[in-house]
Write an enzyme that holds these catalytic residues in place. Structure first.
Site, short mmCIF file in Angstrom:
data_model
loop_
_atom_site.label_atom_id
_atom_site.label_comp_id
_atom_site.label_asym_id
_atom_site.label_seq_id
_atom_site.Cartn_x
_atom_site.Cartn_y
_atom_site.Cartn_z
N TYR A 186 0.79 -1.09 0.10
CA TYR A 186 -0.11 -0.07 0.10
C TYR A 186 1.05 1.22 -0.03
O TYR A 186 0.57 2.10 -0.87
CB TYR A 186 -0.93 0.07 1.26
CG TYR A 186 -1.84 -1.12 1.07
CD1 TYR A 186 -3.05 -1.01 0.38
CD2 TYR A 186 -1.84 -2.41 1.73
CE1 TYR A 186 -4.10 -1.83 0.30
CE2 TYR A 186 -2.88 -3.14 1.84
CZ TYR A 186 -4.13 -2.98 1.03
OH TYR A 186 -4.94 -4.00 0.90
N CYS A 219 -6.52 -4.45 -8.13
CA CYS A 219 -5.99 -4.14 -6.65
C CYS A 219 -5.75 -5.29 -5.76
O CYS A 219 -5.29 -5.14 -4.59
CB CYS A 219 -7.28 -3.28 -6.14
SG CYS A 219 -8.95 -4.22 -6.08
N HIS A 220 -5.95 -6.61 -6.23
CA HIS A 220 -5.61 -7.80 -5.50
C HIS A 220 -3.91 -7.78 -5.57
O HIS A 220 -3.49 -8.52 -4.75
CB HIS A 220 -6.17 -8.98 -6.15
CG HIS A 220 -5.85 -9.14 -7.62
ND1 HIS A 220 -6.66 -8.70 -8.64
CD2 HIS A 220 -4.85 -10.12 -8.22
CE1 HIS A 220 -5.86 -8.88 -9.67
NE2 HIS A 220 -5.07 -9.83 -9.54
N GLU A 266 -1.98 -16.16 -10.44
CA GLU A 266 -0.85 -15.35 -11.05
C GLU A 266 0.35 -15.96 -10.97
O GLU A 266 1.33 -15.96 -11.75
CB GLU A 266 -1.03 -13.77 -10.94
CG GLU A 266 -2.31 -13.43 -11.36
CD GLU A 266 -2.39 -11.79 -11.05
OE1 GLU A 266 -1.56 -11.19 -10.78
OE2 GLU A 266 -3.32 -11.22 -11.23
N ASN A 297 -12.42 0.06 -5.51
CA ASN A 297 -12.31 -0.12 -6.75
C ASN A 297 -13.57 -0.47 -7.57
O ASN A 297 -13.99 -1.60 -7.44
CB ASN A 297 -11.16 -1.10 -6.98
CG ASN A 297 -10.79 -1.61 -8.42
OD1 ASN A 297 -11.28 -0.95 -9.28
ND2 ASN A 297 -10.07 -2.54 -8.45
#
Lengths: 158, 209
Positions: free
Chosen positions: B147, B178-179, B205, B170
């Site tokens: 962050y 945003c993850h 991912e 979001n």
């Protein structure tokens, strides 16, 4: 203001039934389509508190008159739905067709009053607003229409 | 089909056969309405729900691009009401406009896509939050950022908390990643779709990087 999708879901079926009854099954879907497209365009400016169903039925009536006017030859102004819509319906012998044949023999005011009150479930005050007459006249038109319909329609009433 | 709403001494039921094929007719008429509204340019918000490994996702697009992705855990009716209030009430369930976004999201979940090409419409985010969202797009697939580092990248190094709320609100999650924003101590931090969903996306991912 609710998403227009909700308006289609909530009122689409009733408006289609009214279109079928007032202008017949052949043109009902065209009039429904013109009605909802026009309603979608005007929807953001609709006054809060408007009775959506009455608004849609009023647009449908105007679209039906427009189609009738376009069909009529010459510049004769047409302000009402025809009393005896001419097109012969397909699907002869079908139940829907027999019903429509009986409905189309009603004078337009009676046919509309029957459709708005008995099919759309509108109170007579609202029917009168769409027909441009008094509540008593709307009530009488619906009653006369139903009486005449029952006399004409030979099919079984489910 | 639906019942006639007034009791009128049985007269309504004689019109029962005017109701035939109503469901089919409604589907046909709905598709026709979507087509002509699109042609006339008066379909302001199109939406469509798709199934994904993280549950149903509601996608909504304006003519500018994808404007909202909502998780199955969000109340669909309030999401659509919000779109009607904030953008336009001309909202229709219209899968066609979401075809490209739906296909890209499918490919993402199959591990065959690591960035999105569909145009995005950021109009539901304002000011600093909007700036944060554009910076989130710079975090590569398979990576994470804290962050604090997103705050620094967005020009307000002390605004880690504000970055947190930008992520939490979001409007286009999954597509705007945003993850990929996690706490400096390595723990995942919160997520609009729930912490498990965040973990699933980061795992996906990590395995297809």
């Amino acid at each position: 203001m609710r998403p227009f999708e909700q308006v289609v879901v909530d009122h689409g079926p009733v408006v289609l039934r009214v279109c079928r009854a007032v202008i017949g099954p052949n043109e009902a879907e065209d009039v429904w389509s013109e009605t909802f497209l026009s309603a979608l365009g005007a929807y953001p400016d609709l006054r809060p508190g408007t009775n959506i169903e009455a608004w849609l039925v009023t647009i449908a009536k105007r679209k039906a008159i427009d189609r009738h006017r376009a069909r009529a030859r010459g510049p004769v102004p047409v302000e009402n739905l025809p009393d005896m819509p001419a097109p012969v319906q397909d699907k002869p012998g079908s139940r829907e067709n027999e019903l429509w044949q009986a409905l189309r023999e009603l004078p337009s005011k009676q046919r509309e009053a029957v459709a708005y009150h008995y099919i759309a479930g509108m109170p007579y005050a609202q029917v009168a607003e769409i027909l441009g007459n008094s509540e008593a006249a709307a009530r009488r038109a619906a009653a006369d229409g139903i009486k005449r319909f029952r006399a004409t329609y030979k099919g079984e009433l489910s | 089909m639906s019942t006639i709403r007034v009791d009128n001494g049985g007269s309504a039921s004689m019109f029962a056969s005017l109701l035939v094929d109503d469901a089919e007719a409604q589907r046909r008429l709905h598709a026709r309405l979507v087509a002509s509204a699109t042609a006339e340019g008066i379909l302001d918000v199109a939406y469509h729900a798709i199934d994904t490994p993280i549950g149903s996702l509601l996608l909504a697009a304006t003519d500018q691009g994808l404007v909202r992705v909502a998780f199955g855990s969000e109340d669909r009716e309030s999401v659509l009401s919000m779109l009607a209030e904030r953008i336009s009430p001309r909202v229709l369930n219209a899968p066609g406009r979401l075809d490209a976004a739906a296909r890209e999201i499918d490919e993402y979940f199959e591990g065959r896509r690591n960035s999105f090409d569909v145009p995005l419409d950021f109009r539901l985010a304002q000011g600093f939050r909007r700036a944060v969202l554009t910076h989130l797009l710079e975090i590569p697939y398979g990576d994470t950022a804290s962050y604090a580092s997103v705050a620094a990248r967005s020009g307000k190094p002390k605004a880690a908390r504000a970055v947190g709320s930008a992520c939490a609100t979001n409007p286009i999650p999954v597509v705007v990643p945003c993850h990929r924003v996690v706490r400096s101590d390595g723990t995942l931090g919160g997520y609009g779709g729930g912490p498990q969903v965040k973990e699933i996306l980061l795992d996906l991912e990590a395995h297809h990087d």
